[in-house]
Motif scaffolding. Sequence first.
Motif: not given
Length: 316
Positions: A36-41, A216-218, A239-240, A295-297
């Motif tokens: 989640c941190l890597a996704a930028g939350c 990641d998408a959100q 898309a999601i 979605l992929g990993p």
Amino acid sequence: MPPLPRLSGVHPILYAYYQPDGRLDRAALERQVDLCLAAGCQGIAVLGLVTEVFRPSTAERLDIVAWAAARIAGRVPLMATVAEVSVHGQLDFIAEAKARGADWVVLQPPPVKGVAESEILRFLGTVADRAVLPVGIQNNPLMMDVSVSDSALLALHRNHPNIRFMKAEGAAVSVAAFALEASRSCDVFAGHGGLEWPTALRSGCQGLIPAPELVDAQVAIWRLWSAGETERAEALHRAILPIIVFMSRSLPLLLAYGKRLMALRMGLDPVHPRLPEPAVSAFGLEEIGRFAALLGPLADQPAPLSPALRRLAGMA
């Protein structure tokens, strides 16, 4: 309490995973935090409906707070939902949650049916006034047995200044008037998995507290929207959306399939149950596998919108 920065953006709420013997899986919780941190939350939450807040013991809930806080290490704020059913129980839990690293707590109407709305407000207000952390209120008339009216929430915020944000879950068209009024003085977050995320942003919400499998998408939708690229944000949301709808029909569906989709996206296999566990079907698992392939990993390191999500949204 001193002024706090306004909250906004995507604050995913983590799943509780279990080891084969039914004990909480700390490594799986930490893996969720990392991704989640890597996704930028912009924040992380624990112990709400997605974490199955009423299943872990009080000691286990406090362990979840401590594990998440240690892994976050102050990089983003940590919210923790309070599940105790008495004022003293909630205040004791809040004090312990603060000691273990929580930055905010979220209160829900106590799950006691047949209680007058005024008594629910008195309960929540008493806890908020005496809490040692800033407080948010979650009101979810679609998935919780007890809820209150929007006008009652506004009055609660006006009368108890330690209530700093609201998670208002319902149809965006019904939340809009509340969000417009409440957002002048507190932060308003949407929920329901982000089912109406762009609409919620238009209605006055500043943030979203979803399950983590689409983080990641959100987060990308939030970033695009904040940059004024609303058409691209809407395209990614469209898309999601079928994936969100699949899991948003009920809380048991979300816990059965959302947890497994997150597990696939973070490379966790298998998902061990803690009995009793919501049932899954072969068809449901096939659909979750298909969603995971689309979605992929989830990325281990901060990265732009993944090629898989770009293709899914027609941006490639």
